[in-house]
Design an enzyme around this catalytic site. Structure first.
Site, PDB file in Angstrom:
ATOM      1  N   VAL A  11       0.838  -1.203   0.000  1.00 49.19           N
ATOM      2  CA  VAL A  11       0.000   0.000   0.000  1.00 49.19           C
ATOM      3  C   VAL A  11       0.874   1.254   0.000  1.00 49.19           C
ATOM      4  CG1 VAL A  11      -1.817   1.258   1.213  1.00 49.19           C
ATOM      5  CG2 VAL A  11      -1.838  -1.247   1.199  1.00 49.19           C
ATOM      6  N   TYR A  12       1.824   1.297   0.903  1.00 53.17           N
ATOM      7  CA  TYR A  12       2.724   2.449   0.988  1.00 53.17           C
ATOM      8  C   TYR A  12       3.521   2.609  -0.295  1.00 53.17           C
ATOM      9  CZ  TYR A  12       6.549   5.430   2.596  1.00 53.17           C
ATOM     10  OH  TYR A  12       7.477   6.441   2.718  1.00 53.17           O
ATOM     11  N   ALA A  13       4.117   1.510  -0.777  1.00 55.06           N
ATOM     12  CA  ALA A  13       4.925   1.587  -1.983  1.00 55.06           C
ATOM     13  C   ALA A  13       4.100   2.093  -3.170  1.00 55.06           C
ATOM     14  CB  ALA A  13       5.535   0.220  -2.299  1.00 55.06           C
ATOM     15  N   SER A  72       1.593   4.156  -3.088  1.00 60.36           N
ATOM     16  CA  SER A  72       1.391   5.602  -2.956  1.00 60.36           C
ATOM     17  C   SER A  72       2.615   6.371  -3.423  1.00 60.36           C
ATOM     18  CB  SER A  72       1.040   5.971  -1.510  1.00 60.36           C
ATOM     19  OG  SER A  72       2.177   5.946  -0.657  1.00 60.36           O
TER      20      SER A  72
END
Length: 243
Positions: free
Chosen positions: A153-155, A157
């Site tokens: 999820v972070y990657a 974004s």
């Protein structure tokens, strides 16, 4: 050499700690007046104490839609109507397996890491373009360049915001604006509290963490190149990152 951006007006989001504070402090030490944007009023007051004349705290929760819309106007009110440098740094982290992620946390993270950055940069460009000069720096991540399996999820974004930086840069260079990103590997900030415990333990043991001060120094390097040169993206990682 101190004073490299003497007299400039800057703003940094997420400025009360971590990379944001390191960036703001580096600019302050180089002579700029800096608006420090954060939702933590107490933390802002604490970090601004050492620079009573040039550090200007601005308490805003960027996840509040109306407050986000008002950001640039609030900054300009504190700088007398001028903004030379904008560092879009505020962000959230969601790590671990996708199936374990809280949908509400995903929404908050994507809102702050992607939507807020896009809207803030849009409003900054509308101020800077008529002046035909300005610098915009966005905090990206090594995760924007490498499909990190424990943080999909972070990657995602950061992959999105890296594309945004590069495409926007190509739209506005004709107006004398420079847009670039800094993409660090794991930095010693509060975001690491959300890392998987085993990954954090491995990073600490191997010396695979970056001090935020190093990122502040990189940002000063980006800002002080000749105007005809843009540092498009700095990818920085600890030497031991791949251990």
């Amino acid at each position: 050499m101190a004073g490299q951006i003497q007299g400039k007006f800057a703003a940094v989001t997420g400025a009360a700690s971590g990379i944001g504070w390191a960036s703001a402090k580096a600019m302050l030490d180089e002579g700029a007046t800096v608006v420090l944007v954060d939702r933590d009023a107490a933390a802002l007051d604490k970090v601004c104490q050492g620079y009573p004349d040039r550090a200007k705290p601005l308490v805003i929760d960027l996840l509040d839609t109306q407050a986000c819309k008002a950001l640039v106007g609030e900054i300009l009110a504190l700088t007398g109507g001028t903004l030379d440098i904008f560092h879009a740094n505020a962000g959230l982290y969601v790590g671990g397996d996708l199936v374990d992620a809280d949908p509400d946390a995903i929404d908050r993270m994507l809102q702050l890491n992607v939507n807020v950055v896009m809207k803030n940069v849009r409003d900054v460009i509308k101020h800077m373009s008529p002046r035909k000069t300005g610098d915009i720096v966005v905090t990206s991540s090594l995760a924007a360049h490498y499909p990190t399996p424990w943080e999909p999820v972070y990657a995602s974004s950061k992959w999105a915001i890296d594309c945004f930086v590069q495409t926007t840069r190509r739209q506005v260079f004709k107006d004398g604006l420079r847009v670039g990103s800094v993409s660090p590997g794991p930095v010693i900030t509060a975001l690491l509290s959300d890392w998987p415990e085993d990954k954090l333990a491995e990073a600490k043991v191997s010396g695979s963490l970056i001090d935020p001060v190093e990122i502040g120094e990189i940002i000063i390097f980006m800002l002080t190149r000749p105007r005809g040169m843009t540092i498009r993206d700095v990818v920085v990682m600890p030497t031991n990152f791949d251990l």
